[in-house]
Design an enzyme around this catalytic site. Structure first.
Site, PDB file in Angstrom:
ATOM      1  N   ASN A 131       0.740  -1.275   0.070  1.00 14.75           N
ATOM      2  CA  ASN A 131      -0.108   0.228  -0.050  1.00 14.75           C
ATOM      3  C   ASN A 131       0.904   1.339   0.058  1.00 14.75           C
ATOM      4  OD1 ASN A 131      -2.661  -1.282  -0.160  1.00 14.75           O
ATOM      5  ND2 ASN A 131      -2.603  -1.663   1.991  1.00 14.75           N
ATOM      6  N   ASN A 153      -3.733  -0.069  -3.418  1.00 11.57           N
ATOM      7  CA  ASN A 153      -5.187  -0.276  -3.254  1.00 11.57           C
ATOM      8  C   ASN A 153      -5.496   1.329  -4.033  1.00 11.57           C
ATOM      9  OD1 ASN A 153      -7.907  -0.058  -2.549  1.00 11.57           O
ATOM     10  ND2 ASN A 153      -7.307  -1.647  -1.012  1.00 11.57           N
ATOM     11  N   PRO A 154      -6.229   1.231  -5.099  1.00 14.25           N
ATOM     12  CA  PRO A 154      -6.760   2.429  -5.801  1.00 14.25           C
ATOM     13  C   PRO A 154      -7.405   3.432  -4.904  1.00 14.25           C
ATOM     14  CG  PRO A 154      -7.305   0.586  -7.012  1.00 14.25           C
ATOM     15  CD  PRO A 154      -6.761  -0.096  -5.607  1.00 14.25           C
ATOM     16  N   SER A 155      -7.816   2.934  -3.627  1.00 14.18           N
ATOM     17  CA  SER A 155      -8.413   4.055  -2.753  1.00 14.18           C
ATOM     18  C   SER A 155      -7.417   5.033  -2.370  1.00 14.18           C
ATOM     19  CB  SER A 155      -9.005   3.380  -1.378  1.00 14.18           C
ATOM     20  OG  SER A 155      -7.874   2.713  -0.817  1.00 14.18           O
ATOM     21  N   SER A 239      -6.221  -9.750   3.441  1.00 16.87           N
ATOM     22  CA  SER A 239      -5.518  -8.515   3.432  1.00 16.87           C
ATOM     23  C   SER A 239      -4.471  -8.814   2.579  1.00 16.87           C
ATOM     24  CB  SER A 239      -4.942  -8.452   5.031  1.00 16.87           C
ATOM     25  OG  SER A 239      -3.781  -9.175   5.021  1.00 16.87           O
ATOM     26  N   THR A 240      -4.098  -7.283   2.377  1.00 15.32           N
ATOM     27  CA  THR A 240      -2.885  -7.022   1.410  1.00 15.32           C
ATOM     28  C   THR A 240      -1.830  -7.867   1.935  1.00 15.32           C
ATOM     29  OG1 THR A 240      -3.582  -4.835   1.203  1.00 15.32           O
ATOM     30  CG2 THR A 240      -1.603  -5.497   0.097  1.00 15.32           C
ATOM     31  N   GLY A 241      -1.326  -8.048   3.144  1.00 15.82           N
ATOM     32  CA  GLY A 241      -0.242  -8.673   3.570  1.00 15.82           C
ATOM     33  C   GLY A 241      -0.503 -10.180   3.517  1.00 15.82           C
ATOM     34  N   HIS A 287     -11.122  -7.338   6.979  1.00 18.14           N
ATOM     35  CA  HIS A 287     -10.230  -8.299   7.172  1.00 18.14           C
ATOM     36  C   HIS A 287     -10.131  -9.006   8.656  1.00 18.14           C
ATOM     37  CE1 HIS A 287      -8.517  -6.652   3.747  1.00 18.14           C
ATOM     38  NE2 HIS A 287      -8.101  -5.580   4.318  1.00 18.14           N
TER      39      HIS A 287
END
Ligand code: CDP
Length: 313
Positions: A131, A153-155, A239-241, A287
């Site tokens: 991120n 993340n596009p956010s 989650s990204t992780g 998450h």
């Protein structure tokens, strides 16, 4: 009143579960870690046979030809691959037929503050970050600077850079610290993210930034979701992780995790921690971080990957 007592019981149960995970983690972490080659090979081949991350994690011109459909992972919408979209996909998968030696996956946890882990992280052959986490401002001593892959993340494009509708230079400048790493964009989770992700890519091209943007393949996410479900994880969105750790487990012989500690107190001294090493924005409710962490701890104790919770030498 009845509802309140229900809520507090639920909260109590949750707290109890979290305390159990922390306790187990500290106990497990205190034992000497040794890689268990057999466990690692078995786990990796199971993961690879179900998810094919080295060919499928990233959208390429091979796995998404013109006319094929992309199915969003966060909604039921689909998108047809037009020649224009196809032209910005990578030609070949950057990881196919590759095995790397040591990879560091850097989570964004506040546990990294004052860890002095920067040098150890940077000594890995391949460093993955999440991120667009900041690297300057004195953080380098504790988180390092080397980056081979960073997720977005596009956010972030929406919230931090005005959805790239106005001036775009601040966005390009913010990418400078990641050099020519791969920028893995989660463009196809929701349809609202696609246009802003394309604007990010066009901006990178127009400003000739060396970073190499690629798209995360929602099909890979679906198979990852099923895989982790089969390992006992029940949650709506990974989650990204966990996504980056999964990729590293297929790509690298030795996987080291830093900055993974989704709890509000330090494991050893119990002093309060911020959620991220750079801010205290709380985790998203979608998450199941403690449950994910429990799984990662299991992999650590089986010698499949190594979690780092202490400070570095
Ligand atoms: O997008 P997401 O909320 O998943 O991630 P993030 O807050 O930017 O952090 C990146 C990753 O670091 C998370 O997905 C977690 O796996 C890990 N993390 C952690 O283990 N403990 C924390 N306190 C914060 C993040």
């Amino acid at each position: 009143v009845k509802q309140n007592s229900k809520i507090s019981k639920k909260k109590k149960d949750n707290l109890q579960k979290v305390m159990e995970v922390i306790h187990k983690a500290v106990e497990c972490y205190s034992q000497t870690w040794k890689k268990q080659e057999d466990n690692y090979q078995k786990f990796r081949s199971n993961l690879s046979s179900k998810c094919h991350g080295l060919e499928e994690a990233i959208i390429t011109q091979n796995n998404k030809p013109v006319g094929s459909e992309i199915v969003y992972d966060g909604s039921k919408k689909t998108l047809k691959v037009t020649p224009e979209l196809f032209s910005i996909f990578m030609k070949e998968h950057p990881f196919s037929n590759k095995t790397l030696d040591t990879c560091a996956v850097v989570g964004n946890g506040g546990i990294l503050i004052n860890s002095s882990c920067g040098e150890t992280i940077d000594s890995a052959q391949f460093v993955i970050r999440c991120n667009l986490a900041p690297l300057g401002n004195g953080y380098e001593k504790h988180v390092g600077t080397k980056t081979d892959l960073v997720t977005a993340n596009p956010s972030i494009f929406i919230n931090k850079f005005g959805a790239l509708n106005g001036r775009r230079r601040p966005f390009v400048e913010s990418l400078r610290s990641y050099g020519n790493s791969l920028l893995l964009i989660h463009a196809f989770s929701f349809s609202a993210y696609t246009a802003v992700s394309l604007r990010a890519i066009y901006t990178i091209e127009d400003f000739e930034s060396p970073i190499r943007p690629v798209f995360l393949n929602p099909e890979y996410l679906k198979s990852l979701h099923l895989f982790w479900r089969s390992q006992g994880l029940r949650e709506n969105r990974l989650s990204t992780g966990l996504i980056t750790t999964s990729l590293a487990l297929e790509l690298c012989n030795n996987v080291h995790l830093y900055g993974f500690w989704p709890f509000s107190n330090h494991p050893h001294d119990l002093y309060p921690l911020t959620n991220h090493y750079y801010d205290d924005v709380k985790p998203k409710k979608v998450h199941a971080m403690p449950a994910e962490f429990d799984l990662l701890m299991r992999l650590h104790s089986q010698g499949i990957l190594r979690l780092h919770l202490g400070d570095c030498p």
